[in-house]
Write a protein that holds these residues in place. Structure first.
Motif, PDB file in Angstrom:
ATOM      1  N   GLN A 143      61.418  39.774  51.318  1.00 42.50           N
ATOM      2  CA  GLN A 143      60.252  38.918  51.525  1.00 42.50           C
ATOM      3  C   GLN A 143      59.936  38.205  50.227  1.00 42.50           C
ATOM      4  OE1 GLN A 143      57.335  41.715  52.927  1.00 42.50           O
ATOM      5  NE2 GLN A 143      58.109  41.586  55.013  1.00 42.50           N
ATOM      6  N   PHE A 144      59.786  36.888  50.310  1.00 44.37           N
ATOM      7  CA  PHE A 144      59.464  36.085  49.147  1.00 44.37           C
ATOM      8  C   PHE A 144      58.183  35.304  49.394  1.00 44.37           C
ATOM      9  CE2 PHE A 144      64.215  36.220  49.113  1.00 44.37           C
ATOM     10  CZ  PHE A 144      64.334  37.087  48.032  1.00 44.37           C
ATOM     11  N   ALA A 145      57.249  35.421  48.461  1.00 40.64           N
ATOM     12  CA  ALA A 145      56.018  34.630  48.514  1.00 40.64           C
ATOM     13  C   ALA A 145      56.364  33.188  48.161  1.00 40.64           C
ATOM     14  CB  ALA A 145      54.998  35.196  47.530  1.00 40.64           C
ATOM     15  N   ALA A 146      55.483  32.274  48.512  1.00 43.81           N
ATOM     16  CA  ALA A 146      55.725  30.857  48.228  1.00 43.81           C
ATOM     17  C   ALA A 146      55.996  30.615  46.742  1.00 43.81           C
ATOM     18  CB  ALA A 146      54.527  30.035  48.696  1.00 43.81           C
ATOM     19  N   ALA A 147      55.349  31.349  45.872  1.00 40.07           N
ATOM     20  CA  ALA A 147      55.534  31.173  44.426  1.00 40.07           C
ATOM     21  C   ALA A 147      56.849  31.766  43.920  1.00 40.07           C
ATOM     22  CB  ALA A 147      54.371  31.805  43.675  1.00 40.07           C
ATOM     23  N   ASP A 148      57.589  32.472  44.782  1.00 37.94           N
ATOM     24  CA  ASP A 148      58.835  33.135  44.391  1.00 37.94           C
ATOM     25  C   ASP A 148      60.085  32.282  44.557  1.00 37.94           C
ATOM     26  OD1 ASP A 148      57.420  35.501  43.913  1.00 37.94           O
ATOM     27  OD2 ASP A 148      57.923  36.364  45.868  1.00 37.94           O
ATOM     28  N   TRP A 149      60.025  31.266  45.405  1.00 36.87           N
ATOM     29  CA  TRP A 149      61.249  30.523  45.703  1.00 36.87           C
ATOM     30  C   TRP A 149      61.008  29.020  45.638  1.00 36.87           C
ATOM     31  CZ3 TRP A 149      62.185  27.723  50.348  1.00 36.87           C
ATOM     32  CH2 TRP A 149      61.229  27.869  51.353  1.00 36.87           C
ATOM     33  N   PHE A 150      62.101  28.290  45.506  1.00 29.09           N
ATOM     34  CA  PHE A 150      62.032  26.867  45.191  1.00 29.09           C
ATOM     35  C   PHE A 150      62.907  26.050  46.150  1.00 29.09           C
ATOM     36  CE2 PHE A 150      61.185  29.460  41.602  1.00 29.09           C
ATOM     37  CZ  PHE A 150      60.183  28.823  40.893  1.00 29.09           C
ATOM     38  N   PRO A 151      62.291  25.263  47.041  1.00 27.59           N
ATOM     39  CA  PRO A 151      63.085  24.399  47.915  1.00 27.59           C
ATOM     40  C   PRO A 151      63.740  23.265  47.132  1.00 27.59           C
ATOM     41  CG  PRO A 151      60.752  24.072  48.309  1.00 27.59           C
ATOM     42  CD  PRO A 151      60.874  25.195  47.342  1.00 27.59           C
ATOM     43  N   GLU A 152      63.151  22.922  45.981  1.00 29.86           N
ATOM     44  CA  GLU A 152      63.715  21.961  45.037  1.00 29.86           C
ATOM     45  C   GLU A 152      63.577  22.574  43.655  1.00 29.86           C
ATOM     46  OE1 GLU A 152      61.873  18.139  45.464  1.00 29.86           O
ATOM     47  OE2 GLU A 152      62.037  18.206  47.641  1.00 29.86           O
ATOM     48  N   ARG A 158      62.231  22.013  40.791  1.00 26.75           N
ATOM     49  CA  ARG A 158      60.971  22.042  40.051  1.00 26.75           C
ATOM     50  C   ARG A 158      59.732  22.166  40.943  1.00 26.75           C
ATOM     51  NH1 ARG A 158      64.271  18.370  37.417  1.00 26.75           N
ATOM     52  NH2 ARG A 158      64.773  18.990  35.303  1.00 26.75           N
ATOM     53  N   ARG A 159      59.935  22.585  42.181  1.00 23.55           N
ATOM     54  CA  ARG A 159      58.810  22.660  43.115  1.00 23.55           C
ATOM     55  C   ARG A 159      58.800  23.998  43.846  1.00 23.55           C
ATOM     56  NH1 ARG A 159      57.955  21.321  48.577  1.00 23.55           N
ATOM     57  NH2 ARG A 159      60.079  20.577  48.795  1.00 23.55           N
ATOM     58  N   HIS A 160      57.678  24.719  43.719  1.00 18.22           N
ATOM     59  CA  HIS A 160      57.523  25.969  44.467  1.00 18.22           C
ATOM     60  C   HIS A 160      57.424  25.665  45.955  1.00 18.22           C
ATOM     61  CE1 HIS A 160      56.924  28.932  41.291  1.00 18.22           C
ATOM     62  NE2 HIS A 160      56.251  28.007  40.632  1.00 18.22           N
ATOM     63  N   ALA A 161      57.770  26.649  46.750  1.00 17.27           N
ATOM     64  CA  ALA A 161      57.660  26.510  48.205  1.00 17.27           C
ATOM     65  C   ALA A 161      56.187  26.483  48.612  1.00 17.27           C
ATOM     66  CB  ALA A 161      58.374  27.668  48.885  1.00 17.27           C
ATOM     67  N   GLU A 162      55.928  26.115  49.838  1.00 15.32           N
ATOM     68  CA  GLU A 162      54.565  26.045  50.347  1.00 15.32           C
ATOM     69  C   GLU A 162      54.238  27.184  51.299  1.00 15.32           C
ATOM     70  OE1 GLU A 162      54.146  22.135  51.987  1.00 15.32           O
ATOM     71  OE2 GLU A 162      54.390  21.179  50.032  1.00 15.32           O
ATOM     72  N   HIS A 163      55.214  28.049  51.574  1.00 11.96           N
ATOM     73  CA  HIS A 163      54.976  29.163  52.494  1.00 11.96           C
ATOM     74  C   HIS A 163      55.838  30.371  52.121  1.00 11.96           C
ATOM     75  CE1 HIS A 163      58.455  27.047  54.188  1.00 11.96           C
ATOM     76  NE2 HIS A 163      58.817  28.212  54.673  1.00 11.96           N
TER      77      HIS A 163
END
Length: 87
Positions: free
Chosen positions: A16-25, A27-32
């Motif tokens: 399980q990864f919180a939004a602040a743990d992973w990056f869709p791009e 330099r940008r944190h995920a939103e969910h």
């Protein structure tokens, strides 16, 4: 780039990864938040992140049809938290 010392993470491990743990791009944190059925964890660390590949779908059913439908950079600390039972 350096290799990260992590134990072997078997395919099928759920993380399980919180939004602040992973990056869709880069330099940008995920939103969910996301729950991933791991396919592979790459041990080459870049700026405190490693690549994780897996599934966020019903991967054991034919609807995905791919070896992975999710592949993103994840904080190494978030992977360690999952392995340590903190997630």
């Amino acid at each position: 780039m350096s290799a990260v010392d992590l134990p072997e993470i078997p395919a099928g491990t759920v993380m399980q990864f919180a939004a602040a743990d992973w990056f869709p791009e880069p330099r940008r944190h995920a939103e969910h938040d996301v729950t991933v059925v791991v396919g592979a964890v790459y041990r080459q660390e870049i700026n405190g992140r490693i690549w994780v590949r897996g599934h966020v779908c019903s991967w054991d059913e034919p609807e995905c049809g791919r070896s992975a439908c999710w592949e993103h950079q994840v904080l190494t600390s978030a992977v360690r938290a999952n392995l340590g039972g903190g997630r």
